[in-house]
Design a protein around this motif. Structure first.
Motif, PDB file in Angstrom:
ATOM      1  N   VAL A   1     -52.493  -4.170  21.651  1.00 19.59           N
ATOM      2  CA  VAL A   1     -51.662  -5.126  21.301  1.00 19.59           C
ATOM      3  C   VAL A   1     -52.162  -6.346  20.927  1.00 19.59           C
ATOM      4  CG1 VAL A   1     -49.709  -6.574  22.391  1.00 19.59           C
ATOM      5  CG2 VAL A   1     -50.026  -4.444  23.171  1.00 19.59           C
ATOM      6  N   ARG A   2     -53.437  -6.502  21.300  1.00 19.04           N
ATOM      7  CA  ARG A   2     -54.244  -7.976  20.905  1.00 19.04           C
ATOM      8  C   ARG A   2     -54.630  -7.721  19.585  1.00 19.04           C
ATOM      9  NH1 ARG A   2     -59.316 -11.066  23.414  1.00 19.04           N
ATOM     10  NH2 ARG A   2     -59.397 -12.467  21.433  1.00 19.04           N
ATOM     11  N   ARG A   3     -55.033  -6.832  18.962  1.00 15.01           N
ATOM     12  CA  ARG A   3     -55.294  -6.490  17.597  1.00 15.01           C
ATOM     13  C   ARG A   3     -54.353  -6.950  16.569  1.00 15.01           C
ATOM     14  NH1 ARG A   3     -58.591  -1.579  18.192  1.00 15.01           N
ATOM     15  NH2 ARG A   3     -60.914  -2.321  18.870  1.00 15.01           N
ATOM     16  N   LYS A   4     -52.929  -6.708  17.146  1.00 17.07           N
ATOM     17  CA  LYS A   4     -52.024  -6.991  16.220  1.00 17.07           C
ATOM     18  C   LYS A   4     -51.404  -8.481  16.285  1.00 17.07           C
ATOM     19  CE  LYS A   4     -49.912  -2.293  16.116  1.00 17.07           C
ATOM     20  NZ  LYS A   4     -49.704  -1.478  17.274  1.00 17.07           N
ATOM     21  N   LEU A   5     -51.985  -9.144  17.245  1.00 16.66           N
ATOM     22  CA  LEU A   5     -51.521 -10.570  17.086  1.00 16.66           C
ATOM     23  C   LEU A   5     -52.646 -11.639  16.594  1.00 16.66           C
ATOM     24  CD1 LEU A   5     -50.430 -10.676  21.055  1.00 16.66           C
ATOM     25  CD2 LEU A   5     -48.962 -10.541  18.956  1.00 16.66           C
ATOM     26  N   ARG A   6     -52.084 -12.623  16.113  1.00 13.33           N
ATOM     27  CA  ARG A   6     -52.965 -13.707  15.543  1.00 13.33           C
ATOM     28  C   ARG A   6     -53.749 -14.258  16.656  1.00 13.33           C
ATOM     29  NH1 ARG A   6     -53.116 -16.251  10.584  1.00 13.33           N
ATOM     30  NH2 ARG A   6     -54.419 -18.065  11.654  1.00 13.33           N
ATOM     31  N   TYR A   7     -55.090 -14.593  16.699  1.00  8.28           N
ATOM     32  CA  TYR A   7     -55.648 -15.269  17.808  1.00  8.28           C
ATOM     33  C   TYR A   7     -54.860 -16.354  18.381  1.00  8.28           C
ATOM     34  CZ  TYR A   7     -59.365 -17.324  20.462  1.00  8.28           C
ATOM     35  OH  TYR A   7     -59.858 -17.867  21.699  1.00  8.28           O
ATOM     36  N   GLU A   8     -54.475 -17.304  17.730  1.00  9.05           N
ATOM     37  CA  GLU A   8     -53.873 -18.298  18.203  1.00  9.05           C
ATOM     38  C   GLU A   8     -52.623 -17.866  18.917  1.00  9.05           C
ATOM     39  OE1 GLU A   8     -54.831 -18.172  14.970  1.00  9.05           O
ATOM     40  OE2 GLU A   8     -56.352 -19.534  15.266  1.00  9.05           O
ATOM     41  N   VAL A   9     -51.810 -17.032  18.449  1.00 11.39           N
ATOM     42  CA  VAL A   9     -50.459 -16.460  19.425  1.00 11.39           C
ATOM     43  C   VAL A   9     -51.058 -16.021  20.603  1.00 11.39           C
ATOM     44  CG1 VAL A   9     -48.496 -14.865  19.147  1.00 11.39           C
ATOM     45  CG2 VAL A   9     -49.322 -15.962  17.114  1.00 11.39           C
ATOM     46  N   TRP A  10     -52.023 -15.061  20.620  1.00 14.11           N
ATOM     47  CA  TRP A  10     -52.707 -14.749  21.790  1.00 14.11           C
ATOM     48  C   TRP A  10     -52.996 -15.696  22.672  1.00 14.11           C
ATOM     49  CZ3 TRP A  10     -57.516 -14.919  23.699  1.00 14.11           C
ATOM     50  CH2 TRP A  10     -57.843 -14.266  24.890  1.00 14.11           C
ATOM     51  N   HIS A  11     -53.654 -16.538  22.088  1.00 10.89           N
ATOM     52  CA  HIS A  11     -54.401 -17.638  22.998  1.00 10.89           C
ATOM     53  C   HIS A  11     -53.108 -18.313  23.756  1.00 10.89           C
ATOM     54  CE1 HIS A  11     -56.953 -21.172  23.813  1.00 10.89           C
ATOM     55  NE2 HIS A  11     -57.457 -20.444  24.383  1.00 10.89           N
ATOM     56  N   LEU A  12     -51.979 -18.437  22.637  1.00  5.88           N
ATOM     57  CA  LEU A  12     -50.941 -19.339  23.380  1.00  5.88           C
ATOM     58  C   LEU A  12     -50.358 -18.783  24.416  1.00  5.88           C
ATOM     59  CD1 LEU A  12     -50.213 -22.125  22.097  1.00  5.88           C
ATOM     60  CD2 LEU A  12     -48.061 -20.800  21.234  1.00  5.88           C
ATOM     61  N   ILE A  13     -50.012 -17.307  24.250  1.00  5.67           N
ATOM     62  CA  ILE A  13     -49.630 -16.686  25.488  1.00  5.67           C
ATOM     63  C   ILE A  13     -50.477 -16.529  26.793  1.00  5.67           C
ATOM     64  CG2 ILE A  13     -48.683 -14.200  26.212  1.00  5.67           C
ATOM     65  CD1 ILE A  13     -47.914 -13.759  23.169  1.00  5.67           C
ATOM     66  N   HIS A  14     -51.701 -16.461  26.261  1.00  9.64           N
ATOM     67  CA  HIS A  14     -52.971 -16.444  27.640  1.00  9.64           C
ATOM     68  C   HIS A  14     -52.752 -17.515  28.286  1.00  9.64           C
ATOM     69  CE1 HIS A  14     -55.817 -13.680  28.866  1.00  9.64           C
ATOM     70  NE2 HIS A  14     -56.612 -14.813  29.096  1.00  9.64           N
ATOM     71  N   LEU A  15     -52.390 -18.909  27.753  1.00 10.73           N
ATOM     72  CA  LEU A  15     -52.242 -19.991  28.375  1.00 10.73           C
ATOM     73  C   LEU A  15     -51.282 -19.979  29.479  1.00 10.73           C
ATOM     74  CD1 LEU A  15     -52.948 -22.780  25.827  1.00 10.73           C
ATOM     75  CD2 LEU A  15     -54.518 -21.828  27.402  1.00 10.73           C
ATOM     76  N   VAL A  34     -49.155 -11.916  29.750  1.00 14.89           N
ATOM     77  CA  VAL A  34     -50.622 -12.038  29.723  1.00 14.89           C
ATOM     78  C   VAL A  34     -51.359 -10.819  29.686  1.00 14.89           C
ATOM     79  CG1 VAL A  34     -52.627 -13.187  30.495  1.00 14.89           C
ATOM     80  CG2 VAL A  34     -50.345 -14.458  30.747  1.00 14.89           C
ATOM     81  N   ILE A  35     -51.075  -9.865  30.538  1.00 12.00           N
ATOM     82  CA  ILE A  35     -51.733  -8.681  30.440  1.00 12.00           C
ATOM     83  C   ILE A  35     -51.360  -7.714  29.541  1.00 12.00           C
ATOM     84  CG2 ILE A  35     -52.060  -6.571  32.021  1.00 12.00           C
ATOM     85  CD1 ILE A  35     -53.716  -8.688  33.125  1.00 12.00           C
ATOM     86  N   VAL A  36     -49.954  -7.618  29.146  1.00 12.71           N
ATOM     87  CA  VAL A  36     -49.669  -6.763  28.098  1.00 12.71           C
ATOM     88  C   VAL A  36     -50.278  -7.256  26.594  1.00 12.71           C
ATOM     89  CG1 VAL A  36     -47.718  -5.726  26.553  1.00 12.71           C
ATOM     90  CG2 VAL A  36     -47.578  -5.803  29.377  1.00 12.71           C
ATOM     91  N   THR A  37     -50.246  -8.457  26.580  1.00 13.51           N
ATOM     92  CA  THR A  37     -50.831  -9.175  25.173  1.00 13.51           C
ATOM     93  C   THR A  37     -52.365  -9.100  25.101  1.00 13.51           C
ATOM     94  OG1 THR A  37     -50.525 -11.308  26.036  1.00 13.51           O
ATOM     95  CG2 THR A  37     -48.711 -10.375  24.705  1.00 13.51           C
ATOM     96  N   SER A  38     -53.000  -8.745  26.111  1.00  9.50           N
ATOM     97  CA  SER A  38     -54.420  -8.575  26.142  1.00  9.50           C
ATOM     98  C   SER A  38     -54.995  -7.194  26.329  1.00  9.50           C
ATOM     99  CB  SER A  38     -55.157  -9.317  27.436  1.00  9.50           C
ATOM    100  OG  SER A  38     -54.807 -10.679  27.478  1.00  9.50           O
ATOM    101  N   LEU A  39     -53.925  -6.113  26.037  1.00 12.93           N
ATOM    102  CA  LEU A  39     -54.396  -4.792  26.027  1.00 12.93           C
ATOM    103  C   LEU A  39     -54.829  -4.770  24.731  1.00 12.93           C
ATOM    104  CD1 LEU A  39     -51.391  -3.139  27.451  1.00 12.93           C
ATOM    105  CD2 LEU A  39     -53.517  -3.289  28.626  1.00 12.93           C
ATOM    106  N   VAL A  40     -55.962  -4.042  24.395  1.00 11.92           N
ATOM    107  CA  VAL A  40     -56.952  -4.172  22.952  1.00 11.92           C
ATOM    108  C   VAL A  40     -55.746  -3.721  22.033  1.00 11.92           C
ATOM    109  CG1 VAL A  40     -58.683  -3.025  21.792  1.00 11.92           C
ATOM    110  CG2 VAL A  40     -58.907  -3.642  24.093  1.00 11.92           C
TER     111      VAL A  40
END
Ligand SMILES: Cc1cc2nc3c(=O)[nH]c(=O)nc-3n(C[C@H](O)[C@H](O)[C@H](O)COP(=O)(O)OP(=O)(O)OC[C@H]3O[C@@H](n4cnc5c(N)ncnc54)[C@H](O)[C@@H]3O)c2cc1C
Length: 469
Positions: free
Chosen positions: A168-182, A160-166
């Motif tokens: 990394v997050r920029r490279k992910l689709r919002y929905e993918v990031w959100h799913l991992i964040h869940l 969750v933390i790694v995918t929320s680093l600015v």
């Protein structure tokens, strides 16, 4: 800069100024109180450890104690983060959704470092006490009761933390990031059992255990209630559907909605909802979108700029009768959050949507409101005719600044206006005595906010709606 209209008479405002200022002060005090409660919960976590009987007899004990305290405070911060993301109405009305999410993000790294320190320090402490090497100690810890899922929990937090680093997050689709964040919900739940079976702080039948379980019930209960149950109930109650889609610019549409008792949504001008449109192409992504007009009993309207795949799909997919579900209303870009009589509104691009709805019900006398709308070209001047009409009817000042942005302190204006000597001081002579509302692209809004601060407006009187989370 074109002056659209002006109303020279600066009369006293309609609403009682004292009441407004009092409400504003109360809101700020509530915000302070919430901050105190959050930090007090972390302090209480440490106090629970200190009062349960601590014996510090050497380096091993010190490492272990540090590890336990780090785990307790880290877990407490994670629970605070969950509550901040739960859309609890009290928190939203006090500090606003965007501020709550900003604090949620700020706490992410400290909480993660504390949980990491928890694992490392305890392993070192136990290894020291057992006179074992780190590898052997780690292996024995992994084998202990509830520990495999505790390590899984740490792994989920890392994801969750790694995918929320600015970056990394920029490279992910919002929905993918959100799913991992869940996954953070799974991380919280899988961390729980080892706290009771391995830790000594929450022994059975102690007030500590009751308190700790209550914290988890409160945080997870808030998520279930306000993120799932309440939106589902409200969506079923108001039965919103798309009435029609109106193209208002080459890249923007207004979506007219129809439903039951929409005036009972409790929505104020300037607020937003997260909307989900139930068509084959759009059901899997929800979008936060501000109201562009205040709901009546039967109708509501949002206005959308097509900036990505999701918003582009709306125009192609929405039909008369498309079902819509929603979460909200959220945000304090509203008249209710205002502490001063004078109002200054700065809106740019599609950021005009909450400004348009805010102005619709703003309780302010003639000449007490000044609005500036900025656009890089005339085609991006959304809803301007409506804003102009509202301002004309109410005797407020409305300005428009079109064209490429300038540089220097007036970089929020078009270069041509800045060159002609227009400035914040000339357009908003009473700015330091105004409640300031800003919505537009981040870099533009930063420039406006910076200059407003420079002109003496305190943060407590600046309201910013951020479209980029
Ligand atoms: C409080 C708020 C109010 C907004 N009001 C309006 C409005 O009135 N009109 C308008 O045109 N736009 C508004 N936006 C912006 C709008 O939500 C995004 O432009 C839209 O969601 C982009 O989705 P996309 O799939 O087209 O683009 P994508 O390319 O998928 O996303 C672009 C960016 O939009 C953001 N985004 C996408 N989906 C979400 C989501 N579910 N939650 C949070 N952020 C998301 C992400 O930062 C993402 O990187 C608002 C945003 C916020 C946060």
């Amino acid at each position: 800069m074109a002056s659209a209209i002006t109303a020279p008479a600066l009369t006293s405002a309609a609403a009682p100024a004292a009441g407004r200022a009092l409400r504003h002060r109360r809101r700020l005090r509530r915000a302070d109180l919430l901050t105190v409660v959050a930090w007090a919960s972390a302090a209480l976590a440490v106090a629970m450890y200190l009062t349960h009987g601590v014996a510090l007899a050497g380096i091993g004990d010190l490492l272990t104690a540090g590890g336990i305290v780090a785990g307790l405070v880290g877990s407490d911060l994670v629970l605070v983060m969950l509550v901040l993301a739960a859309r609890v109405p009290l928190i939203d009305r006090t500090i606003g959704h965007d501020r709550a999410m900003a604090v949620h993000r700020q706490l992410g790294k400290p909480a993660f470092y504390l949980l990491l320190a928890h694992g490392v320090l305890l392993t070192l402490g136990y290894a020291w006490a057992d006179r074992a090497n780190i590898v052997a100690e780690t292996a024995s810890l992994i084998g202990a009761q509830d520990m495999p899922i505790a390590y899984l929990s740490l792994g989920l937090f890392v994801a969750v933390i790694v995918t929320s680093l600015v970056a990394v997050r920029r490279k992910l689709r919002y929905e993918v990031w959100h799913l991992i964040h869940l996954l953070s919900y799974a991380a919280v739940l899988t961390a729980l059992p080892h706290q009771f079976s391995q830790g000594t702080v929450f022994a059975a039948d102690t007030p500590q255990r009751v308190y700790w379980i209550a914290l988890y019930v409160l945080a997870l209960g808030a998520i279930v209630t306000f993120r799932f149950v309440e939106p589902a109930v409200q969506s079923m109650r108001h039965r919103i559907v798309v009435d029609r889609v109106e193209r208002i610019a080459p890249d923007a549409i207004s979506i007219h909605l129809r439903g039951r008792d929409l005036d009972r949504l409790g929505a104020q001008g300037g607020q937003f909802f997260t909307w989900r449109f139930w068509t084959g192409r759009t059901w899997w992504h929800a979008h936060p979108l501000s109201l562009s007009s205040v709901p009546t009993s039967r109708t509501a309207r949002i206005t959308v700029r097509e900036l990505g795949d999701g918003t582009r799909a709306l125009q192609a997919s929405l039909r008369h009768g498309t079902p819509v579900t929603f979460e909200g209303p959220y945000g304090i870009f509203t008249d209710a959050a205002r502490g001063r009589e004078r109002v200054a509104v700065f809106a740019a691009g599609i950021g005009v949507t909450p400004a348009r709805a805010l102005l619709e019900r703003l309780d302010a006398g003639r000449g007490m409101v000044s609005v500036i709308v900025r656009a890089s070209d005339p085609r991006s001047l959304f809803l301007w005719d409506e804003i102009l009409r509202l301002c004309q009817d109410r005797g407020w000042n409305a300005w428009v600044s079109i064209g490429r942005r300038g540089s220097g302190s007036s970089s929020w204006l078009s270069a041509a206006d800045a060159h002609r000597g227009v400035s914040m001081r000339s357009a908003f002579p009473h700015l330091d005595d105004s409640e300031v509302y800003i919505c537009g692209p981040d870099s533009w809004a930063d420039a406006v906010e910076h200059e407003a601060h420079h002109r003496g407006v305190a943060s407590a009187h600046i309201h910013r709606e951020r479209f980029e989370l």
